[in-house]
Motif scaffolding. Structure first.
Motif, mmCIF file in Angstrom:
data_model
loop_
_atom_site.group_PDB
_atom_site.id
_atom_site.type_symbol
_atom_site.label_atom_id
_atom_site.label_comp_id
_atom_site.label_asym_id
_atom_site.label_seq_id
_atom_site.Cartn_x
_atom_site.Cartn_y
_atom_site.Cartn_z
ATOM 1 N N ARG A 155 0.831 -1.206 0.000
ATOM 2 C CA ARG A 155 0.000 0.000 0.000
ATOM 3 C C ARG A 155 0.865 1.254 0.000
ATOM 4 N NH1 ARG A 155 -1.418 2.698 4.271
ATOM 5 N NH2 ARG A 155 -1.190 0.965 5.702
ATOM 6 N N LEU A 156 1.903 1.281 0.832
ATOM 7 C CA LEU A 156 2.754 2.457 0.930
ATOM 8 C C LEU A 156 3.626 2.665 -0.318
ATOM 9 C CD1 LEU A 156 3.842 2.242 4.677
ATOM 10 C CD2 LEU A 156 2.161 3.789 3.647
ATOM 11 N N SER A 157 4.039 1.573 -0.940
ATOM 12 C CA SER A 157 4.887 1.694 -2.133
ATOM 13 C C SER A 157 4.071 1.910 -3.401
ATOM 14 C CB SER A 157 5.760 0.451 -2.303
ATOM 15 O OG SER A 157 4.969 -0.656 -2.702
ATOM 16 N N GLY A 158 2.796 1.515 -3.360
ATOM 17 C CA GLY A 158 1.965 1.610 -4.549
ATOM 18 C C GLY A 158 2.321 0.563 -5.598
ATOM 19 N N GLU A 159 3.031 -0.480 -5.167
ATOM 20 C CA GLU A 159 3.470 -1.539 -6.079
ATOM 21 C C GLU A 159 3.094 -2.909 -5.526
ATOM 22 O OE1 GLU A 159 7.685 -1.277 -6.715
ATOM 23 O OE2 GLU A 159 7.631 0.893 -6.941
ATOM 24 N N ILE A 160 3.039 -3.883 -6.434
ATOM 25 C CA ILE A 160 2.895 -5.281 -6.023
ATOM 26 C C ILE A 160 4.300 -5.761 -5.662
ATOM 27 C CG2 ILE A 160 2.246 -7.610 -6.747
ATOM 28 C CD1 ILE A 160 -0.118 -5.654 -6.557
ATOM 29 N N LEU A 161 4.458 -6.270 -4.450
ATOM 30 C CA LEU A 161 5.777 -6.701 -3.971
ATOM 31 C C LEU A 161 5.769 -8.195 -3.691
ATOM 32 C CD1 LEU A 161 6.345 -3.836 -1.363
ATOM 33 C CD2 LEU A 161 7.312 -3.983 -3.667
ATOM 34 N N ASP A 162 6.800 -8.866 -4.140
ATOM 35 C CA ASP A 162 6.984 -10.272 -3.808
ATOM 36 C C ASP A 162 7.326 -10.367 -2.320
ATOM 37 O OD1 ASP A 162 7.563 -13.168 -4.697
ATOM 38 O OD2 ASP A 162 9.383 -12.569 -3.589
ATOM 39 N N LYS A 163 6.544 -11.125 -1.576
ATOM 40 C CA LYS A 163 6.704 -11.187 -0.125
ATOM 41 C C LYS A 163 8.100 -11.684 0.267
ATOM 42 C CE LYS A 163 4.095 -14.041 2.157
ATOM 43 N NZ LYS A 163 3.063 -14.710 2.958
ATOM 44 N N ARG A 164 8.542 -12.732 -0.368
ATOM 45 C CA ARG A 164 9.851 -13.293 -0.006
ATOM 46 C C ARG A 164 10.968 -12.297 -0.312
ATOM 47 N NH1 ARG A 164 11.432 -19.498 -1.270
ATOM 48 N NH2 ARG A 164 13.409 -19.497 -0.168
ATOM 49 N N ALA A 165 10.863 -11.608 -1.444
ATOM 50 C CA ALA A 165 11.863 -10.597 -1.803
ATOM 51 C C ALA A 165 11.830 -9.425 -0.820
ATOM 52 C CB ALA A 165 11.634 -10.110 -3.231
ATOM 53 N N LEU A 166 10.642 -9.050 -0.373
ATOM 54 C CA LEU A 166 10.503 -7.973 0.604
ATOM 55 C C LEU A 166 11.244 -8.324 1.890
ATOM 56 C CD1 LEU A 166 9.089 -5.306 1.603
ATOM 57 C CD2 LEU A 166 7.233 -6.799 2.395
ATOM 58 N N PHE A 167 11.043 -9.536 2.375
ATOM 59 C CA PHE A 167 11.701 -9.940 3.614
ATOM 60 C C PHE A 167 13.197 -10.126 3.423
ATOM 61 C CE2 PHE A 167 7.300 -11.502 4.735
ATOM 62 C CZ PHE A 167 7.036 -10.405 5.536
ATOM 63 N N LYS A 168 13.612 -10.589 2.262
ATOM 64 C CA LYS A 168 15.040 -10.716 1.995
ATOM 65 C C LYS A 168 15.699 -9.342 2.000
ATOM 66 C CE LYS A 168 18.389 -12.696 -1.166
ATOM 67 N NZ LYS A 168 18.598 -13.456 -2.414
ATOM 68 N N LYS A 169 15.062 -8.371 1.363
ATOM 69 C CA LYS A 169 15.589 -7.001 1.334
ATOM 70 C C LYS A 169 15.637 -6.417 2.748
ATOM 71 C CE LYS A 169 14.933 -2.499 -0.806
ATOM 72 N NZ LYS A 169 14.092 -1.695 -1.684
ATOM 73 N N ALA A 170 14.724 -6.824 3.597
ATOM 74 C CA ALA A 170 14.673 -6.348 4.982
ATOM 75 C C ALA A 170 15.620 -7.130 5.897
ATOM 76 C CB ALA A 170 13.246 -6.449 5.510
ATOM 77 N N ARG A 171 16.496 -7.919 5.334
ATOM 78 C CA ARG A 171 17.476 -8.737 6.056
ATOM 79 C C ARG A 171 16.804 -9.803 6.924
ATOM 80 N NH1 ARG A 171 21.558 -4.654 8.641
ATOM 81 N NH2 ARG A 171 19.632 -3.661 9.271
ATOM 82 N N LEU A 172 15.676 -10.329 6.398
ATOM 83 C CA LEU A 172 14.947 -11.414 7.050
ATOM 84 C C LEU A 172 14.746 -12.577 6.065
ATOM 85 C CD1 LEU A 172 12.202 -9.204 8.786
ATOM 86 C CD2 LEU A 172 14.264 -10.172 9.855
ATOM 87 N N PRO A 173 15.825 -13.059 5.412
ATOM 88 C CA PRO A 173 15.635 -14.085 4.379
ATOM 89 C C PRO A 173 15.120 -15.420 4.903
ATOM 90 C CG PRO A 173 17.976 -13.787 4.863
ATOM 91 C CD PRO A 173 17.239 -12.696 5.590
ATOM 92 N N ARG A 174 15.563 -15.844 6.075
ATOM 93 C CA ARG A 174 15.106 -17.124 6.633
ATOM 94 C C ARG A 174 13.636 -17.038 7.033
ATOM 95 N NH1 ARG A 174 20.180 -16.240 9.060
ATOM 96 N NH2 ARG A 174 21.763 -17.628 8.236
#
Length: 180
Positions: A155-174
């Motif tokens: 909602r905040l980005s205005g984009e469709i985000l891949d959940k796994r990629a979002l968490f990986k980028k947030a340094r939460l890959p596991r």
């Protein structure tokens, strides 16, 4: 379990929202100090300008209302007897002790040696491994938290985000992998 959350976990946003979402589900009790919260606000301001610092302080006010027992009182006498490789982190250890924490959650492993923490009855955990463990013990609650964080990020980005990629980028890959 009472967990002291270091400023490096409270800022960035996705990591903070996952960790505090788990706390909001009752999976652990968070604690921090006013100094840790101020470090978060200063980091936001340094990296993204005055408006980000103001927003961080607004978030801090909301967190203080949501988790009124989270503030650990600072004890300078306690801090004076403690040692860590980085003297600037001693306040975190002192806050964990005075806040009756069981664990310090930090991304900063090298400055919180396990042997020093053990002398104070504490351990250290990084947010990714901690959250991944919660995914195993409370999968439904963590799926709910992840869904909420993911939807908010989209909602905040205005984009469709891949959940796994979002968490990986947030340094939460596991955590991202555990959540599927």
């Amino acid at each position: 379990m009472r967990v002291l959350i270091d400023a490096c976990v409270l800022y960035p946003t996705v990591m903070r929202e996952m960790v505090l979402g788990a706390a909001d589900q009752g999976l652990f009790e968070p604690t921090w100090s006013e100094r840790i919260l101020e470090e978060w606000a200063r980091a936001a301001e340094k990296n993204h300008g005055t408006a980000a610092g103001v927003m961080a302080r607004g978030d801090i006010a909301l967190l203080s209302a949501k988790f009124p027992r989270a503030i650990a009182k600072e004890n300078s006498g306690l801090a004076s007897r403690l040692y860590l490789p980085d003297p600037n982190d001693i306040h975190v250890l002192a806050s964990a002790i005075s806040g009756s924490a069981d664990v310090i959650m930090t991304m900063n492993a090298k400055d919180f040696p396990r042997n020093i923490l053990a002398e104070e009855g504490l351990s250290r955990v990084d947010p990714d491994n901690f959250l991944r463990g919660l995914c195993e013990t409370a999968p439904d609650a963590m799926a709910h938290v992840a869904k909420s964080v993911h939807e908010t990020a989209e909602r905040l980005s205005g984009e469709i985000l891949d959940k796994r990629a979002l968490f990986k980028k947030a340094r939460l890959p596991r955590t991202g992998k555990a959540l599927g």
